[in-house]
Scaffold this motif. Structure first.
Motif: not given
Length: 417
Positions: A14, A227, A272-273, A275, A283-285, A305-306, A313
């Protein structure tokens, strides 16, 4: 034909940056030596085919679990592989390891250090210990070396480097550390290269991206990408204390987005990068969602969305008019596609990457800059995006050439094994 085991780029983490390293190396290497058997280290207890993303078609490899663990009851742990490789007791994981001709290891790109604890250092080097035990050759792929806080760990690091068939650094600063570990300057054995993610394929993701994002990308007003690192956004006080920030990262992100909305016509796309699960501090998201909750609903703030892989990406980032990232491999996706890119980063490795592209002045370090300083630098970077684009158009072809040349050199070394 060689049997190769790729380690330290575990699929399905992830973390798109770690994924990018494995995918970039394997896709470039497969073009050069299509008949070699490539095995990719996993941590899932299985031996099974894996499809890595590619530009047009997936890249097929065999995933083989070799878990750094002393659990004797799991047959894929390093202690079992170690014992049963010696006694040939029919363990299928040991059987694969016995037939491997060479191991290539990237250690997650930046985990050849005890900065994240000795447990992580042990984990990424466990297969090297197996190689040393059974006399197997290994190559350290382009990565960061150090820093080391423990003398004992540094001594181990020296041995791993010195016993390698060849070791590569991915920037000038890390190359100096590599030479210190090596204890000598051997230009054939110890090499200075660039991050392998510059070779990551780009895969069009228009069908997976939300329609509102696709429409915004096609609008003449344009989209800028951001990001956010969940690790430091979601726990700002911990980040300040741990990394000695002068800057309040969370407030910086919020203030910058507000200024873009107030002073420009751009749409802001949050990308996000890492995930991780939204409940995780990584969590970037989750950080992206928090920005929306704090700034309120606005049709000019969009969140991806992730659901994208590393190649998709990269495509999305390449569609932006300008990009700012904190996760290093998110910024490499921008740099490598000549997208005007800057970074707010507290990691020295980011400076090395940007310096190799002629953009050292686009690294904004929250350890030495206040929030107001970085906010001003970000607005200046956005305004000067055309000149940054020109610099990338001039320099990136040479960086990509270096990345391809190092894979050629690695393939030539493997061919002789």
């Amino acid at each position: 034909m060689a049997n190769i085991l790729v380690c330290g780029a575990f699929p399905g983490t992830r973390n798109l940056g770690v994924n990018a390293l494995g995918t970039a190396f394997i896709s470039a290497y497969r073009e050069l030596r299509p008949d070699d058997n490539i095995y990719l280290q996993t941590l899932d207890g299985k031996i099974c085919p894996i499809e890595l993303p590619g530009e047009d078609v997936p890249i097929e490899v065999i995933g083989v679990s070799i878990r750094p663990s002393k659990n004797f009851f799991r047959r894929d742990t390093t202690i079992r592989v170690r014992l049963e490789s010696g006694f040939r007791l029919g363990n299928k994981f040991s059987e694969i390891f016995r037939k491997i001709d060479i191991v290539v290891d990237v250690a997650g790109g930046d985990s050849f250090t005890d900065l994240y604890g000795t447990g992580r250092f042990d984990m990424v080097n466990a297969v090297k210990d197996l190689c040393l035990k059974y006399g197997k050759k290994y190559i350290c792929l382009p990565q960061t070396y150090g820093p080391f806080t423990s003398e004992e760990v540094e001594l181990r690091a020296k041995r791993y480097v010195q016993e390698s068939l060849c070791s590569w650094a991915r920037d000038d600063q890390s190359y100096k550390v590599l030479l210190d570990l090596a204890g000598e300057k051997d230009d054939l054995k110890y090499r200075n290269g660039v991050d392998m993610a510059f070779l990551l394929p780009v895969k069009n993701a228009e069908e997976k991206v939300d329609t509102t994002i696709v429409n915004a990308l096609q609008d003449k007003a344009g989209v800028i990408g951001i990001n956010i690192s969940g690790l430091i956004y979601n726990s700002p006080e911990d980040a300040k204390n741990r990394y000695k920030f002068l800057c309040d990262y969370q407030s910086l992100i919020l203030d910058f987005v507000k200024r873009v909305l107030d002073e420009t016509s751009f749409t802001v796309l949050l990308v996000p990068h890492v995930l991780a699960d939204p409940s995780s501090v990584e969590s970037d998201f989750a950080a992206c969602q928090d920005v929306i909750s704090k700034l309120g609903s606005n049709k000019r703030i969009l969140v991806q969305s992730p659901c994208l892989d590393e190649c998709e990406s990269k495509w999305l980032i390449s569609q932006c008019k300008w990009f700012m990232g904190t996760r290093m491999h998110a910024t490499i996706a921008g740099l490598s596609t000549c997208t005007p890119t800057c970074t707010v980063s507290y990691s020295d490795k980011a400076y090395g990457v940007f310096d190799s592209c002629g953009l050292a002045d686009q690294v904004f370090d929250p350890r030495v800059n206040t929030s107001d300083n970085i906010l001003s630098l970000l607005m200046d970077s956005l305004s000067s995006r055309d000149s940054v684009s020109g610099m990338l158009s001039k320099n990136i072809p040479q960086v990509v050439l270096r990345a391809r040349t190092q894979i050629l050199d690695i393939a030539a070394i493997i061919e002789k094994v």
